[in-house]
Design a protein around this motif. Sequence first.
Motif, PDB file in Angstrom:
ATOM      1  N   ALA A  96      -3.694  -2.363  -0.351  1.00 30.94           N
ATOM      2  CA  ALA A  96      -3.107  -1.811  -1.576  1.00 30.94           C
ATOM      3  C   ALA A  96      -4.042  -1.988  -2.761  1.00 30.94           C
ATOM      4  O   ALA A  96      -4.174  -1.088  -3.609  1.00 30.94           O
ATOM      5  CB  ALA A  96      -1.755  -2.476  -1.854  1.00 30.94           C
ATOM      6  N   HIS A 119      -1.915  -5.754   4.285  1.00 27.22           N
ATOM      7  CA  HIS A 119      -1.444  -4.595   3.519  1.00 27.22           C
ATOM      8  C   HIS A 119      -1.581  -4.818   2.013  1.00 27.22           C
ATOM      9  O   HIS A 119      -1.738  -3.862   1.251  1.00 27.22           O
ATOM     10  CB  HIS A 119       0.005  -4.266   3.882  1.00 27.22           C
ATOM     11  CG  HIS A 119       0.162  -3.727   5.272  1.00 27.22           C
ATOM     12  ND1 HIS A 119       0.423  -4.533   6.352  1.00 27.22           N
ATOM     13  CD2 HIS A 119       0.041  -2.457   5.753  1.00 27.22           C
ATOM     14  CE1 HIS A 119       0.484  -3.785   7.447  1.00 27.22           C
ATOM     15  NE2 HIS A 119       0.251  -2.533   7.114  1.00 27.22           N
ATOM     16  N   ASN A 162       1.314   4.005  -4.463  1.00 32.86           N
ATOM     17  CA  ASN A 162       0.039   4.486  -4.991  1.00 32.86           C
ATOM     18  C   ASN A 162       0.240   5.930  -5.438  1.00 32.86           C
ATOM     19  O   ASN A 162       0.539   6.790  -4.615  1.00 32.86           O
ATOM     20  CB  ASN A 162      -1.047   4.408  -3.906  1.00 32.86           C
ATOM     21  CG  ASN A 162      -2.433   4.705  -4.431  1.00 32.86           C
ATOM     22  OD1 ASN A 162      -2.606   5.436  -5.400  1.00 32.86           O
ATOM     23  ND2 ASN A 162      -3.437   4.147  -3.778  1.00 32.86           N
ATOM     24  N   GLN A 189      -7.013   0.566  -2.293  1.00 33.25           N
ATOM     25  CA  GLN A 189      -6.669   1.970  -2.483  1.00 33.25           C
ATOM     26  C   GLN A 189      -6.192   2.268  -3.897  1.00 33.25           C
ATOM     27  O   GLN A 189      -6.413   3.375  -4.401  1.00 33.25           O
ATOM     28  CB  GLN A 189      -5.624   2.394  -1.449  1.00 33.25           C
ATOM     29  CG  GLN A 189      -6.178   2.407  -0.027  1.00 33.25           C
ATOM     30  CD  GLN A 189      -5.248   3.043   0.979  1.00 33.25           C
ATOM     31  OE1 GLN A 189      -4.024   3.056   0.801  1.00 33.25           O
ATOM     32  NE2 GLN A 189      -5.804   3.581   2.048  1.00 33.25           N
ATOM     33  N   ALA A 193       0.819  -1.216   0.000  1.00 29.52           N
ATOM     34  CA  ALA A 193       0.000   0.000   0.000  1.00 29.52           C
ATOM     35  C   ALA A 193       0.849   1.261   0.000  1.00 29.52           C
ATOM     36  O   ALA A 193       0.329   2.357  -0.208  1.00 29.52           O
ATOM     37  CB  ALA A 193      -0.945  -0.001   1.202  1.00 29.52           C
TER      38      ALA A 193
END
Length: 591
Positions: free
Chosen positions: A188, A184, A136, A191, A133
């Motif tokens: 990820a 996580h 991004n 998001q 994550a």
Amino acid sequence: MVFRGTRLLFIFSIFFLFLSCDRQKVKESGEVTTPEQQFTEVKAALLEKIWRLNPEWATSVGYHKYDSELVIPTPERLENEVASYRSMLNDLHKINRTNLSLNNQTDYQMLEDFFNGRIWYATVLKPAEWNPADYNIGGGVAEILNGRYDSLTNRLRSISLKIEHVVPYYEAAKNNIKKPTLEHTQLAILQNKGALTVFDELADSIKVARLKPFEKDFLQSRIATAKTEINSYISFLQNDILPTVRKGQGRSFRIGKELFSQKFKYDIQSGYSAEQVYQKALQHKDYLHREMLALTQKLWPVYFPDEPLTPGLPGVKQLLGKLAEQYVRRDSFLIAIKTQIPQLVAFVNAKKLLTQDPTKPLVVRPTPEYMRGIAGASISAPGPYDKSANTYYNVTPLTHYNAAEAESYLREYNKYQLQILNIHEAIPGHYTQLIYANKSPSIIKAVLGNGAMVEGWAVYSERMMLEQGYGNNAPEMWLTWYKWNMRVTLNAIIDYSIHVLGMTEKEALALLVNEGFQEEAEAREKWKRATLSQVQLSSYFTGYTEIYDLREEMKKKQGKDFNLKKFHEQFLSYGSSPVRFIRTLMLKNEN
């Protein structure tokens, strides 16, 4: 005697010469600079280097010189960052800290702690290897797109240059991920799917911008490439990473006692250790239970006139459940929050709790999709370089809940608790504190914000508002606040228990529901958050405890001369420094 006296005078002259050289520096131009002036120059140079290394962070605080830069997170780049922070530490250590004012000594310490923390993150914790994550591009692009500091056309030009390098960015991300956590990885995916909506908005913005035709073509092409790369990253996580992690080839989200203690030291910067905070939270939990039991006895006949008092914590839970029946409708949640903000402004002004700035807008909005998945409510505040920009109060819509889940959530944020939430997030909590931080004479204290101070102030402001009569001193409001403060207290307990003591999900949910009186939906969200963060959940209780203790200490020292507004404004004038530093500064000024 004459010889000895002359020699003594000579020795003293040499001594004072060295002392003078230590306290001041002569520039090539012949101008003498003091240690304070030297440090001011060093701070400016170090900040410039920090922003160059962290262009997205720079954008978020309103420093737009590096908006068009996108850091490609290759191993070589990460090594260079560590080398840069070590070099900056050396530059800082050339200044003799003891010759600085107490205020600048605090800036010095904050910079030193920041550099050491960044080095530790990169060389010991290494989230680049296990937290997908971290990669991004949606947030950085959205920050520029939603800005007001320049024309849309110029902002789009910066974005175009930034996303030009999106292919190597996500390629490096894929190469960096070694042994990620399941939690996580899932975050990820969520998001980065949200990041796709940012590029849809970006494409819409091209239609109204005054870009030249070739600039539009370049940007549209780069948007298409960015969306392709984001989808490729999502597919990589879904098809290549998730199956291996689910087979047990990933790492646990629990970081263990040693890493937790070290991260607590760098992130929280408290006068207490992680274990001490955990023990204090356990004691505070018992105190809150005693207070809640007393209020339950008082309120029981009002809400259950025909029923005998249910003894113990089950009676508290039953009464809180009754109060939770007063909640807003699902489609009115955002509107209810907007409606309460002016009421909080009026109360703070009427009670003269601190000076507010009506020129700094607060915008309540649905949480952008690229930010969702961690907190239901949050504040996105501008930095000290862009003080006039909007502060956003992000409220996550309840669209991802089914009817039962939504009702559980709304019962949690009922009529009473929703008011406390708005105090915490908005006025005089996060929004107010961050406005003050931007006005701090020290930009170091504004940008190197300490999470425990920021969260601690928001929690402190809740109690302070009730102490000043907000909610008409109603026992229902106090009971709800005790429950809310119990949540802060349990945050610290489960944070330590999960990462250090191996607390299971079942144990955590039982604690949150049975002793914290939380609705199941809220408790599950907290478990999820605890698996995605480490130490951050401890920041609320730690900061709140230190701030409240400082206020009581100042009240005792000043007696009848103590002024609450003066205390608040002096405390907030030090930006977002760790509370232990603010305490030193305030007590020094008192003396």
